[in-house]
Design a protein around this motif. Structure first.
Motif, PDB file in Angstrom:
ATOM      1  N   LEU A 101       0.872  -1.181   0.000  1.00 38.87           N
ATOM      2  CA  LEU A 101       0.000   0.000   0.000  1.00 38.87           C
ATOM      3  C   LEU A 101       0.905   1.226   0.000  1.00 38.87           C
ATOM      4  O   LEU A 101       1.560   1.515   1.006  1.00 38.87           O
ATOM      5  N   VAL A 102       0.944   1.916  -1.112  1.00 36.85           N
ATOM      6  CA  VAL A 102       1.888   3.018  -1.267  1.00 36.85           C
ATOM      7  C   VAL A 102       1.294   4.316  -0.724  1.00 36.85           C
ATOM      8  O   VAL A 102       0.175   4.697  -1.093  1.00 36.85           O
TER       9      VAL A 102
ATOM     10  N   LEU B 272       6.704   3.836  -8.826  1.00 36.01           N
ATOM     11  CA  LEU B 272       7.434   2.943  -7.929  1.00 36.01           C
ATOM     12  C   LEU B 272       7.417   1.513  -8.476  1.00 36.01           C
ATOM     13  O   LEU B 272       8.426   0.796  -8.459  1.00 36.01           O
TER      14      LEU B 272
ATOM     15  N   PHE C 115      14.001  -5.672  -9.585  1.00 37.94           N
ATOM     16  CA  PHE C 115      13.894  -7.040  -9.062  1.00 37.94           C
ATOM     17  C   PHE C 115      13.676  -8.087 -10.153  1.00 37.94           C
ATOM     18  O   PHE C 115      13.536  -9.267  -9.859  1.00 37.94           O
TER      19      PHE C 115
ATOM     20  N   ALA D 253      -9.945  -9.486   6.775  1.00 38.05           N
ATOM     21  CA  ALA D 253      -8.835  -8.621   7.181  1.00 38.05           C
ATOM     22  C   ALA D 253      -7.831  -8.568   6.033  1.00 38.05           C
ATOM     23  O   ALA D 253      -7.579  -9.569   5.381  1.00 38.05           O
ATOM     24  N   THR D 254      -7.318  -7.380   5.739  1.00 35.57           N
ATOM     25  CA  THR D 254      -6.336  -7.250   4.653  1.00 35.57           C
ATOM     26  C   THR D 254      -5.091  -6.583   5.196  1.00 35.57           C
ATOM     27  O   THR D 254      -4.883  -5.396   5.015  1.00 35.57           O
TER      28      THR D 254
ATOM     29  N   PHE E 187      -2.035  -5.670   4.754  1.00 40.21           N
ATOM     30  CA  PHE E 187      -0.920  -5.411   3.858  1.00 40.21           C
ATOM     31  C   PHE E 187      -0.064  -4.274   4.411  1.00 40.21           C
ATOM     32  O   PHE E 187      -0.586  -3.350   5.033  1.00 40.21           O
ATOM     33  N   PRO E 188       1.240  -4.305   4.141  1.00 42.89           N
ATOM     34  CA  PRO E 188       2.100  -3.237   4.660  1.00 42.89           C
ATOM     35  C   PRO E 188       1.913  -1.935   3.896  1.00 42.89           C
ATOM     36  O   PRO E 188       1.811  -1.930   2.672  1.00 42.89           O
ATOM     37  N   GLU E 189       1.864  -0.844   4.657  1.00 45.46           N
ATOM     38  CA  GLU E 189       1.906   0.495   4.039  1.00 45.46           C
ATOM     39  C   GLU E 189       3.368   0.879   3.879  1.00 45.46           C
ATOM     40  O   GLU E 189       4.158   0.708   4.812  1.00 45.46           O
ATOM     41  N   ILE E 190       3.738   1.387   2.722  1.00 38.88           N
ATOM     42  CA  ILE E 190       5.136   1.777   2.513  1.00 38.88           C
ATOM     43  C   ILE E 190       5.228   3.181   1.916  1.00 38.88           C
ATOM     44  O   ILE E 190       4.285   3.667   1.295  1.00 38.88           O
ATOM     45  N   GLU E 191       6.398   3.819   2.123  1.00 39.69           N
ATOM     46  CA  GLU E 191       6.691   5.054   1.404  1.00 39.69           C
ATOM     47  C   GLU E 191       7.007   4.679  -0.048  1.00 39.69           C
ATOM     48  O   GLU E 191       7.375   3.539  -0.341  1.00 39.69           O
ATOM     49  N   ALA E 192       6.882   5.631  -0.949  1.00 38.86           N
ATOM     50  CA  ALA E 192       7.106   5.353  -2.370  1.00 38.86           C
ATOM     51  C   ALA E 192       8.593   5.352  -2.712  1.00 38.86           C
ATOM     52  O   ALA E 192       9.065   6.147  -3.520  1.00 38.86           O
ATOM     53  N   THR E 193       9.353   4.445  -2.080  1.00 35.40           N
ATOM     54  CA  THR E 193      10.788   4.321  -2.370  1.00 35.40           C
ATOM     55  C   THR E 193      11.145   2.864  -2.620  1.00 35.40           C
ATOM     56  O   THR E 193      10.505   1.958  -2.086  1.00 35.40           O
ATOM     57  N   LEU E 194      12.187   2.666  -3.410  1.00 38.75           N
ATOM     58  CA  LEU E 194      12.635   1.325  -3.734  1.00 38.75           C
ATOM     59  C   LEU E 194      13.154   0.603  -2.493  1.00 38.75           C
ATOM     60  O   LEU E 194      12.988  -0.615  -2.350  1.00 38.75           O
TER      61      LEU E 194
ATOM     62  N   VAL F 279      10.308  -0.983  -0.759  1.00 36.94           N
ATOM     63  CA  VAL F 279       9.897  -2.203  -1.469  1.00 36.94           C
ATOM     64  C   VAL F 279      10.849  -3.349  -1.106  1.00 36.94           C
ATOM     65  O   VAL F 279      10.424  -4.465  -0.792  1.00 36.94           O
ATOM     66  N   ARG F 280      12.141  -3.044  -1.109  1.00 39.81           N
ATOM     67  CA  ARG F 280      13.132  -4.077  -0.821  1.00 39.81           C
ATOM     68  C   ARG F 280      12.913  -4.676   0.576  1.00 39.81           C
ATOM     69  O   ARG F 280      12.999  -5.896   0.756  1.00 39.81           O
TER      70      ARG F 280
ATOM     71  N   VAL G 258      10.122  -5.020   2.131  1.00 39.73           N
ATOM     72  CA  VAL G 258       8.962  -5.936   2.100  1.00 39.73           C
ATOM     73  C   VAL G 258       9.340  -7.231   1.385  1.00 39.73           C
ATOM     74  O   VAL G 258       9.022  -8.333   1.847  1.00 39.73           O
ATOM     75  N   VAL G 259      10.020  -7.111   0.272  1.00 35.95           N
ATOM     76  CA  VAL G 259      10.358  -8.285  -0.539  1.00 35.95           C
ATOM     77  C   VAL G 259      11.301  -9.208   0.237  1.00 35.95           C
ATOM     78  O   VAL G 259      11.164 -10.433   0.184  1.00 35.95           O
TER      79      VAL G 259
END
Lengths: 395, 395
Positions: A173-174, A184, A192, B376-377, B379-386, B389-390, B392-393
């Motif tokens: 969730l961005v 992104l 990746f 329930a969902t 999902f992680p909230e993230i900032e818009a940076t690579l 993403v890394r 989370v991955v």
């Protein structure tokens, strides 16, 4: 690994090799050099699965299919005579794309993405989405045993997130807009090594959506439509439907391309008679087309112009009223974006653009079941007595 | 106004006149004398719309159709090879009834209800429902311009209520169980002169669902299934699918009839080898089959027995695990009740009832999109940076 189609840059009109992971034309800056798939001598197949029936229209390898035949089916085209009367048009037909496997038109391109990713040796597919492209990709990946890497903006409807959870996708969730999620996702796919399912940058994906137009042409046959109305976000869907209609021999059907007033940068360019898009911050109830920086505006503008059609913007209030009409008068439960075209038909009829005898097709691009969390359901609670029923009935 | 079929009482085996509003056999008390529709010399038609293709199998008048052809379509039968391997069966095929117009198998009988109501001169149709029958009736009524009068128990999932709101139905939320809603609806239909769409008391409605079994037989052809698994609430659906399979020449396919452990009164009767039902208070996550006082138990018990099949109960936790498998391994988003059959296949395989080489069909009776509010969902909230993403991955 090349595919049996040609890729042509919309700017320099040069052909580029049709590799599985071809992106935009390298001759231009950024995403400008959108590539268009050209098929030579397509011949209509048989059956109801669009990937089989329209195989020779599509960038599909000669390898066996990954998704089973019947995963995609022909969606119905149904008359809505009472709504036609109310709108004052000669005939209204609804192309019901909510009957697709995950409930939206996006299943048509996600299916293609899965076929191409497997052919290219990928195990992961990435997608940025306002919701429908994401859930359709997650569903097709679950069928095929691939990993879906999904980027959606914070605030995506819970119904779409629930689908992503059900299909076991990896979702991020961005914090930002759809546009932030989009860029992104592009970066992450490159970093990746994921297959990129984003329609604008992946020239093949639009071809999946094209099958909606091809089907429409087949279903209409000689009873040709004067207008096809459809909502526009990035611009891919309307361009794809127009392309499919053209390949199906219905290229003279006029496209009514609709954006919500709060997310109408392509309408703005249309009014200015320009191909230059001024990015905006999008605000609309129609989450599925809430795009402030559309990535396929040029294809959309050219396709609509070539069809003799028009772009129109409609207010959120009119979109919500249109969704109510679709449900109550015609029996289609559309998400707000999927109802916008009905509001546009009303407007175009009022200004005389659509005539009183015109045959109009509206494409319901996605199911209202995905946006139920925001629906109020103010039904009366009653005791289990006949008197309580009578009070409600007589009220 | 009679219909071109015979009605036979399951108790006294007498024929009764096939009037549009025939109910149970008057020779017996209460609802005991369930009437069964008998068709003589049906001949398979063509096309994908079940009301057209199976017209001679159905209690339809010779008048023009009310719902357009294509409102109902043939639903896909899709292989799920990875889930088959996981369950240890030879082949697993999913009959995806969530592709129906409002997302459930119930659309098949609601369509029939609308056709019969219009033929009988009714303008209103009443229905008690755990949700799916209600929303399907509301949708078909919106297409036909009829009023749907709906009785659902308080606690019905918001997705189903949202559909009812979208289709403009008149809905009463009954303070009580599904069973309370059922009897109130029956009384109200009689008192106010509404057509009664309740499957148990209306002998024709089950015939709509029968088309699912007829389609299955057509789709399987010579590749006959050993088992068909389906969830059971009132008992109408499993009886109807069995009847359809039999009319399609697949009467020897064994039915695996499944109830949630917290709503298993028919399983209880099966274990006692009895046709006497002990009513219970139902408690299960599988809202669509949460029925404590089933109204078509006798037909269900007899049909399953005649098929050489079996009844089984499964726990809620197993139902939820089965729903996750269906989504993640096979790409079907089923509501909990529509996943129960997968849990039962697991159990039946473990006890050796289903063999390792058996071909098994599971019917997904309704879409998971209707029950998303309780999902329930996380999902992680993230900032818009690579980097985000890394993280989370790599997690």
């Amino acid at each position: 690994m090349t595919l049996p189609v040609r890729l042509r840059c919309v700017l320099c009109e040069q052909d580029r090799p049709a590799t599985v992971d071809a992106h935009v034309c390298p001759e231009h800056e950024g995403l400008a050099g959108i590539l268009d798939v050209v098929v030579d001598n397509p011949r209509r197949g048989t059956g109801d699965d669009p990937l089989d029936r329209y195989r020779s229209h599509l960038p599909l390898p000669a390898t066996p299919r990954v998704l089973p035949t019947g995963y995609l089916t022909r969606t119905p085209l149904l008359p809505a005579p009472r709504l036609a009367t109310l709108l004052g048009v000669g005939e209204l037909l609804i192309k019901d794309e909510s009957r697709n496997p995950t409930g939206s038109l996006k299943d048509r391109s996600s299916a293609l993405a899965v076929e191409l990713a497997v052919y290219g040796g990928y195990t992961d597919i990435a997608c940025a989405s306002t919701g429908n492209a994401a859930s359709s990709l997650a569903g097709a990946c679950a069928v095929a045993g691939l990993t879906a890497r999904i980027f959606v903006p914070v605030g995506t409807p819970v119904g779409k997130l629930a689908q992503l959870a059900a299909f076991g996708a990896q979702v991020m969730l961005v914090r930002g807009s759809y546009d932030d999620a989009y860029y992104l996702c592009e970066d992450a796919a490159r970093a990746f090594g994921w297959y990129d399912r984003n329609c604008a940058v992946n020239p093949y994906l639009m071809e999946g959506k094209k099958t909606c137009g091809l089907e429409l042409a087949d279903q209409l046959g000689d009873a040709r439509a004067d207008w096809v109305s459809v909502a526009v976000g990035d611009g891919c869907t309307v361009a794809a439907i127009g392309k499919g209609l053209a390949e199906g021999g219905h290229g003279d059907t006029r496209l009514l391309a609709v954006q919500p007033a709060g997310a109408a940068p392509i309408v703005d360019a249309w009014v200015r008679n320009s191909e230059e898009i001024t990015a905006i911050e999008a605000h609309t109830v129609a989450d599925s087309v809430s795009v402030g920086r559309p990535r396929n505006a040029v294809k959309a503008l050219r396709t609509v112009r070539a069809s003799g059609g028009a772009f129109r913007a409609v207010d959120d209030a009119d979109i919500e009223a249109a969704a109510r009409l679709l449900g109550r008068i015609a029996g289609f439960f559309a998400e707000p974006g999927a109802a916008a075209g009905i509001a546009a038909i009303q407007g175009a009829r009022a200004e005389g653009l659509i005539g009183p005898h015109d045959r109009v097709v509206h494409v319901v691009t996605g199911s209202g079941l995905k946006t139920t969390a925001r629906t109020a359901t103010p039904f009366p609670e009653i005791e289990a007595t006949l008197d309580a029923v009578r009070a409600v009935v007589d009220a």
